[in-house]
Enzyme design. Structure first.
Site, PDB file in Angstrom:
ATOM      1  N   GLY A   1       0.781  -1.231   0.000  1.00 52.89           N
ATOM      2  CA  GLY A   1       0.000   0.000   0.000  1.00 52.89           C
ATOM      3  C   GLY A   1       0.809   1.275   0.000  1.00 52.89           C
ATOM      4  N   SER A   2       2.123   1.190  -0.224  1.00 56.34           N
ATOM      5  CA  SER A   2       2.946   2.399  -0.144  1.00 56.34           C
ATOM      6  C   SER A   2       3.022   3.166  -1.458  1.00 56.34           C
ATOM      7  CB  SER A   2       4.362   2.051   0.322  1.00 56.34           C
ATOM      8  OG  SER A   2       4.968   1.134  -0.550  1.00 56.34           O
ATOM      9  N   PHE A   3       2.598   2.549  -2.566  1.00 54.37           N
ATOM     10  CA  PHE A   3       2.612   3.234  -3.864  1.00 54.37           C
ATOM     11  C   PHE A   3       1.215   3.623  -4.325  1.00 54.37           C
ATOM     12  CE2 PHE A   3       6.785   1.170  -5.619  1.00 54.37           C
ATOM     13  CZ  PHE A   3       7.506   1.798  -4.614  1.00 54.37           C
ATOM     14  N   GLY A   4       0.219   2.830  -3.968  1.00 55.95           N
ATOM     15  CA  GLY A   4      -1.134   3.073  -4.436  1.00 55.95           C
ATOM     16  C   GLY A   4      -2.063   1.974  -3.967  1.00 55.95           C
ATOM     17  N   VAL A   5      -3.254   1.948  -4.555  1.00 57.98           N
ATOM     18  CA  VAL A   5      -4.297   1.003  -4.158  1.00 57.98           C
ATOM     19  C   VAL A   5      -4.526   0.012  -5.288  1.00 57.98           C
ATOM     20  CG1 VAL A   5      -6.675   0.747  -3.343  1.00 57.98           C
ATOM     21  CG2 VAL A   5      -5.417   2.874  -2.876  1.00 57.98           C
ATOM     22  N   ILE A   6      -4.243  -1.253  -5.037  1.00 51.81           N
ATOM     23  CA  ILE A   6      -4.515  -2.306  -6.020  1.00 51.81           C
ATOM     24  C   ILE A   6      -6.012  -2.547  -6.037  1.00 51.81           C
ATOM     25  CG2 ILE A   6      -4.131  -4.740  -6.604  1.00 51.81           C
ATOM     26  CD1 ILE A   6      -1.438  -4.422  -4.986  1.00 51.81           C
TER      27      ILE A   6
ATOM     28  N   TYR B   1      10.950 -21.722   7.985  1.00 51.18           N
ATOM     29  CA  TYR B   1       9.890 -21.066   8.748  1.00 51.18           C
ATOM     30  C   TYR B   1      10.094 -21.410  10.221  1.00 51.18           C
ATOM     31  CZ  TYR B   1       5.133 -19.213   9.395  1.00 51.18           C
ATOM     32  OH  TYR B   1       4.043 -18.456   9.757  1.00 51.18           O
TER      33      TYR B   1
END
Length: 538
Positions: A261-266, A456
């Site tokens: 969410g740091s560049f835009g909204v998918i 893991y």
């Protein structure tokens, strides 16, 4: 409102309980006083008052005009739920009613047009925006140190197109895993993406976290499944075409993978799908005398060139031993027989396999794996262990809440590592974790490649009654340092968020941070998208 409704995993109606033999084992392994257990919050506390929303009445009015009154919420419970994920310290503090770094408002758009209008309003007023899928992140990516808008994408939940000719499906970002898989299974297909959070995660979240499903060895991680996407950024709308492959410069849609969410909204994605009929799957399990032989078998299979399992998993000796205890097999006839033939507790290692596809393919691949396993001392234990694991593959996530009720700390970290570094990393990081008093360390491999695999780490110990948060933070930091110092990646599929941000420059270098920062400025010049130290971007 009880705090358990805020931090609890999954369905509010589900409370997983442990059988008596398992609880007895845990009480013996991690002795905790009755006084501490009874005093530790189990959900009865109320949420402490949050910071008041900083947004002006004028902005709230404009948001309501865009999405409708019912889709703008300001109450404390909604704001708190949208401001924490499932990182250990987040849910620990929430038990005491503490949720800090909260969003100012939760807004639920129903389409791309509304999202464009919200981002335009936020950009003009420099209001932070944090996209929200289902809240299952474990990287502190939902915390809102600068407040702002939580953009809840649950109403973007359409399956737009199923295309059998192209073997693709196009969906909106808010579609949940079970809904998508049901739609595909009814048509004889699968997406092949099954993270443990499958029931409570969305397609957009899978992409934003660059996640992996439990069958990624065969179907690939989400970056292998994704063909194209649409994203709305403060600078405009980006839309890629779902070509099977192309040489038109860098694959720009991949710039949104793992960006949390740091560049835009998918908003939309086209995914590969595969034909699938569960009755054709071949299953098997093997137990090895040690972890090294199990790993050697896995590596030979992955590099054998004859095919590979879709689901491929190895439990290390301690995880295998704890599994025997928690499933009630410890000391039983199967356990005693395995000991008799040389498969000793705290040495033996269990492998699970599922192969999907055409029946002739699945049988042939399993046949070849059996030959390699036998050559490395693997003893076939049939389908039963796999079926038992499948039965609890999603429900086991609920046990974290139950264990915390008992005063037991449990958390995880994962990494990717080359075959040549795998054993060194496993040994040294386990040694660090086990250096802490009364701490169990279970490790498994659940994603395998020709060139390496993931590790893991699951660590369990009694809580520190006096300084649990600071104690955990210091312990956790040491694990990350050990993983990185021994040739492991910062993450394999959980993502970076704010949790691993302090290590990002060491991982990608100064030039890598410069490139990330430049991309951030291109898509989000005013820095409104999930600001506050995400991905190492200042």
């Amino acid at each position: 409102m009880q705090t358990r409704s805020i931090y609890k995993w999954g369905s509010p109606d589900v409370e997983e309980k442990l059988p008596t033999h398992t609880l007895d084992f845990l009480n013996n392994q991690f002795p905790i006083s009755k006084e501490f257990k009874s005093s530790f919050p189990k959900g009865e506390l109320s949420l402490k008052p949050l910071k008041k929303s900083k947004l002006s009445p004028a902005v709230i009015t404009k948001l309501k005009k865009i999405v409708g009154n019912a889709n703008v919420t300001l109450d404390d419970v909604s704001r708190a739920k949208h401001s924490i994920g499932k990182f250990y310290t987040e849910i620990y503090k929430a038990r005491f009613g503490e949720v800090t770094d909260v969003v100012d408002v939760v807004v639920s758009p129903k389409n791309e047009t509304e999202i464009e209008e919200i981002l335009s309003l936020a950009n003009a007023n420099r209001i932070p925006v944090i996209p929200f899928g289902a809240g299952s992140t474990v990287t502190k990516a939902l915390q809102a140190p600068k407040g702002g808008i939580s953009l809840d994408l649950s109403r973007l939940n359409r399956i737009i197109e199923f295309n059998a000719i192209d073997s693709t499906v196009t969906v909106e970002a808010g579609v949940y895993g079970p809904e998508l898989e049901k739609h595909l299974n009814e048509r004889g297909y699968t997406c092949g993406h099954f993270p443990q959070s499958f029931e409570f995660s969305t397609v957009g979240g899978w992409i934003a976290a660059k996640g992996a499903g439990q069958a990624s060895t065969g179907y690939g991680k989400i970056e292998d499944i994704l063909l194209g996407l649409t994203a709305i950024t403060p600078s405009g709308k980006f839309e890629s075409k779902p070509y099977p492959a192309a040489s038109i410069g860098p694959d720009m849609f991949r710039l949104f993978l793992g960006t949390e969410g740091s560049f835009g909204v998918i908003t939309k994605a086209t995914l590969k799908i595969r034909k699938y009929h569960s009755e054709n799957s071949a299953k098997g399990s093997f137990i090895f005398k040690n972890f090294e032989k199990a790993v050697e078998t896995m590596r030979e299979v992955m590099q054998g060139g004859f095919g590979k399992p879709h689901f491929f998993r190895i439990q290390d000796p301690e995880e295998t031993d704890i599994s025997f205890h928690m499933s009630g097999l410890h000391g039983g006839k199967e356990d005693l027989f395995l000991r008799f033939i040389g498969y000793k507790p705290m040495q033996r290692s269990l492998m699970h396999i599922i192969i999907d596809g055409d029946p002739s393919y699945t049988k042939e691949v399993l046949k070849k794996i059996k030959k390699i396993a036998k050559r490395n001392g693997g003893f076939s234990t049939g389908e039963s262990p796999v079926n038992k694991w499948l039965h609890q593959r999603y429900s086991s996530a609920y046990l974290r809440d139950y264990l915390m009720d008992e005063g037991i700390r449990i958390d995880t970290l994962e990494t990717a590592v080359s075959w040549s570094n795998l054993h060194t990393l496993w040994e040294n990081t386990r040694a660090y974790i086990k250096s802490f008093e009364n701490t169990s360390c279970m490790v498994h491999i659940s994603h395998a490649y020709e060139n390496g695999a993931n590790l893991y780490f699951i660590f369990i110990s009694p809580m520190d009654k006096q300084n649990e948060v600071s104690s955990f933070v210091n312990f956790h930091k040491g694990i990350i340092d050990s993983i990185h110092a021994n040739g492991g990646s910062l993450s394999h599929h959980h993502g970076i968020g704010r949790m691993l941000s302090p290590w990002m420059e060491k991982e990608v270098g100064e030039e890598g941070i410069r490139i990330l920062s430049s991309l951030k400025k291109t898509f989000d010049p005013k820095g409104i998208m999930n600001p506050g130290g995400l991905l190492g971007i200042k």
